[in-house]
Design a protein around this motif. Structure first.
Motif, mmCIF file in Angstrom:
data_model
loop_
_atom_site.group_PDB
_atom_site.id
_atom_site.type_symbol
_atom_site.label_atom_id
_atom_site.label_comp_id
_atom_site.label_asym_id
_atom_site.label_seq_id
_atom_site.Cartn_x
_atom_site.Cartn_y
_atom_site.Cartn_z
ATOM 1 N N VAL A 1 0.827 -1.222 0.000
ATOM 2 C CA VAL A 1 0.000 0.000 0.000
ATOM 3 C C VAL A 1 0.850 1.256 0.000
ATOM 4 C CG1 VAL A 1 -2.010 -1.043 1.085
ATOM 5 C CG2 VAL A 1 -0.185 -0.140 2.518
ATOM 6 N N LEU A 2 2.095 1.155 0.449
ATOM 7 C CA LEU A 2 2.953 2.354 0.474
ATOM 8 C C LEU A 2 3.280 2.826 -0.934
ATOM 9 C CD1 LEU A 2 5.482 1.733 3.402
ATOM 10 C CD2 LEU A 2 3.211 2.744 3.440
ATOM 11 N N TYR A 3 3.275 1.897 -1.893
ATOM 12 C CA TYR A 3 3.549 2.291 -3.270
ATOM 13 C C TYR A 3 2.355 2.996 -3.909
ATOM 14 C CZ TYR A 3 7.608 -0.819 -2.889
ATOM 15 O OH TYR A 3 8.795 -1.411 -2.509
ATOM 16 N N ASN A 4 1.266 3.115 -3.145
ATOM 17 C CA ASN A 4 0.070 3.794 -3.657
ATOM 18 C C ASN A 4 -0.064 5.214 -3.140
ATOM 19 O OD1 ASN A 4 -0.734 1.507 -5.085
ATOM 20 N ND2 ASN A 4 -1.868 0.672 -3.331
ATOM 21 N N ILE A 5 0.901 5.675 -2.343
ATOM 22 C CA ILE A 5 0.822 7.053 -1.828
ATOM 23 C C ILE A 5 1.348 7.973 -2.922
ATOM 24 C CG2 ILE A 5 1.469 8.608 0.033
ATOM 25 C CD1 ILE A 5 1.964 6.210 1.808
ATOM 26 N N SER A 6 0.485 8.379 -3.808
ATOM 27 C CA SER A 6 0.906 9.087 -5.023
ATOM 28 C C SER A 6 1.500 10.466 -4.739
ATOM 29 C CB SER A 6 -0.290 9.241 -5.967
ATOM 30 O OG SER A 6 -1.353 9.934 -5.323
ATOM 31 N N SER A 7 1.312 10.980 -3.533
ATOM 32 C CA SER A 7 1.860 12.299 -3.190
ATOM 33 C C SER A 7 3.331 12.234 -2.789
ATOM 34 C CB SER A 7 1.058 12.911 -2.038
ATOM 35 O OG SER A 7 1.080 12.046 -0.902
ATOM 36 N N LEU A 8 3.887 11.026 -2.615
ATOM 37 C CA LEU A 8 5.260 10.879 -2.107
ATOM 38 C C LEU A 8 6.274 11.543 -3.028
ATOM 39 C CD1 LEU A 8 5.745 7.280 -0.649
ATOM 40 C CD2 LEU A 8 5.964 9.463 0.536
ATOM 41 N N GLU A 9 7.166 12.317 -2.387
ATOM 42 C CA GLU A 9 8.306 12.902 -3.090
ATOM 43 C C GLU A 9 9.625 12.288 -2.606
ATOM 44 O OE1 GLU A 9 8.107 17.109 -2.547
ATOM 45 O OE2 GLU A 9 6.156 17.298 -3.552
ATOM 46 N N THR A 10 9.694 11.945 -1.320
ATOM 47 C CA THR A 10 10.872 11.274 -0.754
ATOM 48 C C THR A 10 10.437 9.925 -0.203
ATOM 49 O OG1 THR A 10 11.995 13.334 -0.177
ATOM 50 C CG2 THR A 10 12.651 11.361 1.026
ATOM 51 N N PHE A 11 11.058 8.877 -0.699
ATOM 52 C CA PHE A 11 10.729 7.506 -0.295
ATOM 53 C C PHE A 11 12.069 6.852 0.063
ATOM 54 C CE2 PHE A 11 7.988 3.621 -1.790
ATOM 55 C CZ PHE A 11 7.821 3.257 -0.465
ATOM 56 N N ALA A 12 12.391 6.831 1.360
ATOM 57 C CA ALA A 12 13.732 6.423 1.782
ATOM 58 C C ALA A 12 13.663 5.377 2.887
ATOM 59 C CB ALA A 12 14.534 7.642 2.258
ATOM 60 N N PHE A 13 14.055 4.151 2.551
ATOM 61 C CA PHE A 13 14.114 3.040 3.516
ATOM 62 C C PHE A 13 15.507 2.427 3.540
ATOM 63 C CE2 PHE A 13 9.322 1.692 3.613
ATOM 64 C CZ PHE A 13 9.029 2.910 4.204
ATOM 65 N N PHE B 1 4.838 4.592 -12.189
ATOM 66 C CA PHE B 1 3.512 5.087 -12.537
ATOM 67 C C PHE B 1 2.688 5.385 -11.288
ATOM 68 C CE2 PHE B 1 4.625 2.217 -16.135
ATOM 69 C CZ PHE B 1 4.827 3.224 -17.085
ATOM 70 N N ARG B 2 2.949 4.656 -10.219
ATOM 71 C CA ARG B 2 2.175 4.823 -8.993
ATOM 72 C C ARG B 2 2.719 5.950 -8.114
ATOM 73 N NH1 ARG B 2 2.263 -1.501 -7.350
ATOM 74 N NH2 ARG B 2 1.264 -0.799 -5.423
ATOM 75 N N LEU B 3 3.977 6.317 -8.320
ATOM 76 C CA LEU B 3 4.586 7.394 -7.537
ATOM 77 C C LEU B 3 5.107 8.473 -8.485
ATOM 78 C CD1 LEU B 3 6.601 5.187 -4.996
ATOM 79 C CD2 LEU B 3 4.375 6.264 -4.633
ATOM 80 N N PRO B 4 4.239 9.176 -9.157
ATOM 81 C CA PRO B 4 4.664 10.092 -10.233
ATOM 82 C C PRO B 4 5.424 11.325 -9.745
ATOM 83 C CG PRO B 4 2.326 10.349 -9.796
ATOM 84 C CD PRO B 4 2.770 9.173 -8.993
ATOM 85 N N LYS B 5 5.313 11.660 -8.455
ATOM 86 C CA LYS B 5 5.951 12.881 -7.944
ATOM 87 C C LYS B 5 7.299 12.605 -7.259
ATOM 88 C CE LYS B 5 1.548 15.229 -7.150
ATOM 89 N NZ LYS B 5 0.670 15.921 -6.147
ATOM 90 N N LEU B 6 7.751 11.385 -7.340
ATOM 91 C CA LEU B 6 8.944 10.978 -6.595
ATOM 92 C C LEU B 6 10.174 11.771 -7.032
ATOM 93 C CD1 LEU B 6 9.173 8.860 -4.375
ATOM 94 C CD2 LEU B 6 10.043 7.258 -6.068
ATOM 95 N N LEU B 7 10.884 12.300 -6.029
ATOM 96 C CA LEU B 7 12.149 12.991 -6.264
ATOM 97 C C LEU B 7 13.330 12.210 -5.684
ATOM 98 C CD1 LEU B 7 11.098 16.663 -5.383
ATOM 99 C CD2 LEU B 7 11.161 15.583 -7.644
ATOM 100 N N VAL B 8 13.085 11.515 -4.567
ATOM 101 C CA VAL B 8 14.156 10.784 -3.881
ATOM 102 C C VAL B 8 13.700 9.355 -3.668
ATOM 103 C CG1 VAL B 8 15.502 10.602 -1.761
ATOM 104 C CG2 VAL B 8 15.035 12.854 -2.727
ATOM 105 N N PHE B 9 14.507 8.397 -4.176
ATOM 106 C CA PHE B 9 14.195 6.975 -4.025
ATOM 107 C C PHE B 9 15.436 6.292 -3.474
ATOM 108 C CE2 PHE B 9 13.805 2.601 -5.807
ATOM 109 C CZ PHE B 9 12.608 2.253 -5.201
ATOM 110 N N HIS B 10 15.444 6.047 -2.144
ATOM 111 C CA HIS B 10 16.619 5.495 -1.468
ATOM 112 C C HIS B 10 16.266 4.159 -0.808
ATOM 113 C CE1 HIS B 10 18.800 9.645 -0.926
ATOM 114 N NE2 HIS B 10 18.635 9.307 -2.188
ATOM 115 N N PHE B 11 16.773 3.065 -1.374
ATOM 116 C CA PHE B 11 16.523 1.732 -0.829
ATOM 117 C C PHE B 11 17.812 0.920 -0.748
ATOM 118 C CE2 PHE B 11 12.236 2.930 -1.434
ATOM 119 C CZ PHE B 11 11.440 2.060 -0.689
#
Length: 1011
Positions: free
Chosen positions: A240-252, A267-277
């Motif tokens: 469900v976290l991949y459905n938060i379309s407002s996310l800009e920073t997604f860091a785990f 496609f599900r996170l169109p506003k993403l600026l930071v993707f840290h995994f």
């Protein structure tokens, strides 16, 4: 006029004249509240111990509170804002702050406040912003803070707050910003945070949070920043976290998460600026839709187990600043395999690019020079890159780090690298580079680390090295450099770490300037053609800890000035032509742990103090004119003392064994397709042989789906052999330095070893793959319950969800101790494991623990403690956190070292705390942390999930109190093993018997129940 009306007006006027005016009532009430605020702030001031800016000097009785510095009042003259940020204040926060009942904004960030957050903060019902970040605040988060019902920002980041996150924070319905990062918080993330529907920022990064990520966070549909990196979270990312379309920073990043990324993530996170995994255990493919997020700025997926190719589309990411996919299993092939570099030339803001430690093949395109002019770090090492380094690399003038080490790069080093004047770290080691070191390197005046080792470089060391005035370490070893060593490198007073010129063809004398290396810790000039005398000036290198000049042609006396090197821990002058006596000053070097003077022309008496009292640490063989102290007749060199004879006999045995091993390894390296000429024949005679084809089929072409682990020298796959046996197949990466040695060590260690608690070596495969490349693999029994590390970290659990109980952990400890006791005391040839840690302890279907991975193991010639090992190689062995202190000082592998590693393993097993935990700083380590709590507070440091329902004798339940007693006893055993002093440690046999005694006590009934 009406008379009644006139009377009424008069009466009203009289009444109004007789009563006090309304404003006087308001002033009186306001003044009372104003005084309360003033007293609260004066009380706050009394706990301030330092006010560097003297800002609070205006806080006094001579002015009203609304005129005080950094204080704002509302229209009712009540304190509404207290802004103390960035003043460098020291002290604690007064509980009286809770009396500021009209306070709306409280800014305390960027100070030096200590102590706890007062519970009275919960009295501030009107508070909207509380920012106390960047302080030294400790204690727990007061649950009362949930009473601040109007709070929209709570920022407590960058403190030392510990304990759990209060569940009641979920009651703060107005909260938009919650920042608790960079503290010491423990426990799970409360699912109640999912109730904060207005939340836009959630930062819990850099704590000690554990457990799964609650799926309740998926209800935060306004969330823009979700930062939970650097914790101990386990499990998978809730879909469900991949459905938060407002996310800009997604860091785990930097957790213990696993699973696969959804392919439609972009496609599900169109506003993403930071993707840290990065730094997790993710598997599967690179999500191709990630490249559809054209505004993304930072992608970090390094240090996972991702496979496949990098999908196209990188060229659309124009705003990309950081791109890090290193340390995965990404593949490419053909000369165009690095076309992704060309795609990234469209990212004009790119500052950080890392594609290192993958399986990327290809030629570096000329377009590398068209990468962003802002690029400062470029990591490409540890791949299968071939071809030459394009000259266009010199266009990246902002580079501060360039690492292309451990590839297949050939050709000459382009002189254009000399244009990279901002460069601080340059790594080109472990390639096939030819030609001379460009003199243009002298332009790199900012360099602090230079690594060119493991190539085929020729010519002399350029005199332009004198320009490296900031250089800290220099490694030119294992090349074909020739000529004399110029004086310039020895004038670099900045060198404080390493100068390694070993394994070259350097000739001539050693410059007198060697004494200029006053700050250098390690100097290795071994395996060259150097001659002449060793300069007395070497005594000026007072920071030296490791000095090796072996395998040269040095003549003359050993300088007496070596006695000035008070911190020297390892000295190797073997295989030279040194003469004269051993300086007495050498016996006074109290830090010296290893000394090799063998194969010289030394004579006279051997000093009888210091390291010379420890025969196992000294090598003097090949000097027939040496003799022991007063037993040495000066008239005859033939009479050698009995002690020296012992050394010579042991040395002869050592040399003989080394020749056998070298002979064996030589033939392994030269093996052909015909199995008759392989060097593994002696082992194959005892084990059935499997072919490359069988292993290829058993793992479906070594498909990453079957990958169950990776190590320093290879990868381990699960496979089913022809006879139906499930096996663990360890495939050696022969391109990795040390892989051959690892193979030899593992075969030797396990050839005659048979024990129920050792992972069984079923067979081996020494063959050629389908590309006619050397192929080596070791086939082990498969262990169905994974590694002990998996259980400690919670990646494996019982069916009901539980982890290892007290009795299970005790049993595992006994199994491991039993295996080590066998290796140390009962094996045909005494074996030192050298890398005992939870990831090298495996559990079978019956939860029996077995020790595996003998790639660093050592066989000892004799069983007595401390005897020389089968080789004189004196390199640090093991894994960080488990390496005994003496190995760091040049000590040889020993059973005492294994005991230390076992002690750390046992403490980790009981505390679930890694010895490399980020919380251990400033000299603190796992052993010291546990010892500080032992014995009275032992339960505070042990794993909170340990004590569960345990059944003992005759089906009776073992009480928590008895389990706690058991834990304390087990911790005591661990501490007895992990003592810093090797001599003070108990033996593994002692530990084994003590643990068995603890188990017997735990399982037997109490006296009261026996009746």
């Amino acid at each position: 006029m009406d008379v009644s009306l006139g009377l009424s007006v008069s009466t009203l006027a009289l009444v109004l004249l007789m009563r006090p005016p309304f404003p006087s009532i308001f002033v009186e009430s306001s003044s009372l509240s104003n005084i309360t605020d003033q007293e609260a702030l004066l009380s706050f001031k009394t706990l301030i111990t330092s006010d560097p800016s003297d800002v609070l000097s205006s806080w006094n009785d001579s002015t009203t509170v609304c005129q005080w510095s950094r204080v704002l009042c509302n229209n009712k003259r009540r304190v509404s804002t207290l802004d103390l940020k960035g003043l460098g204040l020291s002290g604690s926060i007064s509980p009286h702050i809770g009396n500021l009942s009209a306070l709306q904004f409280l800014y305390l960030q960027d100070n030096h406040f200590t102590g706890d957050l007062p519970d009275q903060l919960g009295n501030l019902a009107r508070l909207q912003i509380l920012n106390a970040s960047s302080n030294l605040i400790g204690g727990a988060i007061p649950p009362n803070i949930s009473k601040c019902s109007n709070l929209n920002t709570l920022d407590l980041a960058l403190n030392t707050i510990y304990g759990k996150i209060p569940t009641d924070l979920g009651l703060l319905s107005e909260l938009r910003v919650l920042k608790l990062g960079q503290n010491l918080l423990t426990g799970n993330i409360p699912p109640s945070i999912g109730n904060l529907s207005s939340l836009t920022t959630l930062n819990l990064g850099t704590n000690n949070l554990s457990g799964p990520i609650p799926s309740d966070l998926g209800r935060l549909q306004n969330l823009q920043e979700l930062q939970i990196s650097v914790n101990k979270l386990t499990g998978t990312v809730p879909p469900v976290l991949y459905n938060i379309s407002s996310l800009e920073t997604f860091a785990f990043a930097s957790n213990e998460l696993h699973g696969e990324f959804p392919s439609d993530l972009g496609f599900r996170l169109p506003k993403l600026l930071v993707f840290h995994f990065c730094f997790n255990k993710f598997t599967g493919q690179y999500p191709p839709s990630l490249h559809n997020i054209t505004k993304i700025q930072s992608i970090r997926m390094s240090h996972n187990f991702l496979v496949g190719s990098v999908p196209p589309g990188l060229g659309t990411l124009h705003d990309l600043i950081m791109y890090n996919i290193g340390f995965n299993f990404f593949v490419s092939s053909g000369s165009s395999g690095l076309d992704l570099i060309t795609s990234l030339t469209n990212s004009s803001k790119l500052a950080y690019l890392a594609i290192d430690e993958n399986h990327l093949e290809g030629v570096i395109p000329d377009s590398v020079g068209n990468l962003s002019t802002s690029l400062s770090k470029l990591y490409m090492g540890g791949n299968r890159i071939y071809g030459s380094i394009p000259a266009s690399i010199g266009k990246l003038t902002k580079l501060t780090l360039l690492n292309m080490s451990h590839n297949l790069i050939s050709g000459e080093i382009p002189a254009e690298i000399g244009r990279l004047k901002e460069l601080r770290i340059l790594g080109l080691a472990g390639n096939k580079l030819l030609g001379e070191i460009p003199a243009a390197f002298g332009n790199l005046s900012m360099l602090i680390h230079l690594e060119l080792y493991g190539n085929e470089l020729e010519g002399t060391i350029p005199a332009t090295f004198s320009e490296f005035q900031k250089l800290l370490s220099l490694d030119l070893s294992t090349n074909r450099l020739n000529g004399s060593i110029p004086r310039e490198p020895f004038t670099l007073t900045s060198l404080n770490s390493l100068m390694n010129l070993s394994n070259n063809f350097l000739t001539g004398p050693l410059p007198d300037d060697i004494g200029g290396l006053e700050n250098l810790i390690a100097l290795d000039l071994s395996n060259n053609l150097l001659s002449g005398k060793i300069s007395d000036s070497i005594g000026n290198c007072r920071s030296m800890e490791v000095l090796s000049m072996s395998d040269n042609s040095f003549t003359g006396l050993i300088p007496n000035t070596i006695g000035n090197l008070k911190g020297l821990q390892s000295l190797d002058l073997s295989s030279n032509k040194l003469s004269g006596s051993i300086p007495e000053s050498m016996g006074k070097l109290r830090s010296l742990q290893f000394l090799n003077l063998s194969l010289n022309n030394l004579e006279g008496e051997i000093p009888n103090e210091g390291i010379f009292l420890n025969l196992s640490a000294v090598h003097l063989e090949g000097n027939p004119k040496l003799c022991m102290s007063s037993l040495c007749p000066h008239s005859s060199s033939r009479n050698i003392s009995k002690a020296l004879l012992v050394i010579l006999v042991a040395s002869a045995a050592f040399v003989l064994f080394l020749l056998v091993v070298l002979y064996w390894v030589f033939f392994i390296r030269k093996k052909q397709i015909d199995a008759k000429v392989t060097t593994a024949d002696s082992i194959k005679a005892q084990h059935r042989v499997v072919s490359y084809e069988e292993l290829h089929r058993a793992t479906e072409n070594f498909d990453p789906r079957y990958l169950i682990g990776t190590g320093s020298f290879g990868s381990v796959y699960k496979g089913v052999l022809r006879d139906g046996m499930t096996a663990a197949i360890k495939v050696l990466n022969l391109a990795t330095s040390g892989a051959w040695k690892s193979f030899v060590a593992e075969c030797e260690a396990l050839r005659n070893a048979r024990h129920r608690n050792l992972v069984k070596l079923v067979t081996l495969c020494s063959s050629l793959d389908f590309g006619n490349n050397d192929f080596l693999a070791l086939v082990y029994e498969f262990m169905g319950n994974g590694s002990l590390e998996d259980w400690i970290r919670g990646r494996r659990r019982h069916e009901g969800g539980g982890g290892l109980s007290v009795i299970e952990r005790l049993t595992v400890a006994i199994d491991v101790a039993s295996a080590m006791d066998y290796l140390h005391n009962d094996c045909e040839a005494q074996v030192v494991h050298c890398d005992l840690k939870p990831s090298n302890v495996l559990l079978d279907e019956e939860m029996t623990a077995k020790v595996g991975d003998f790639g660093l193991a050592k066989l000892l010639l004799d069983k007595p403690e401390g005897q020389d090992s089968t080789t004189s190689t004196n390199r640090l062995r093991g894994s960080i956190g488990y390496i005994p202190p003496e190995y760091g000082f040049g000590g040889k592998p020993s059973t005492k070292g294994d005991v230390y590693s076992f002690g750390v393993l046992l403490l980790e097993l009981l505390t679930a705390k890694s010895p490399t935990d980020e919380g251990f700083e400033g000299g603190l380590n796992l052993e010291k942390w546990v010892r500080a709590a032992f014995p009275s507070h032992t339960m505070e440091v042990t794993d909170a999930n340990l004590i569960v329902n345990v059944i003992g004798y005759e089906g009776r339940q073992i009480s928590p109190e008895k389990q706690a007693e058991c834990l304390v006893s087990m911790v005591g055993v661990g501490l007895s093993c992990a003592i810093e002093s090797a001599e003070a440690r108990i033996t593994i046999r002692d530990a084994f018997h003590q643990l068995k005694g603890i188990k017997k006590t735990l399982l037997k009934p109490h006296a009261a129940t026996r009746a």
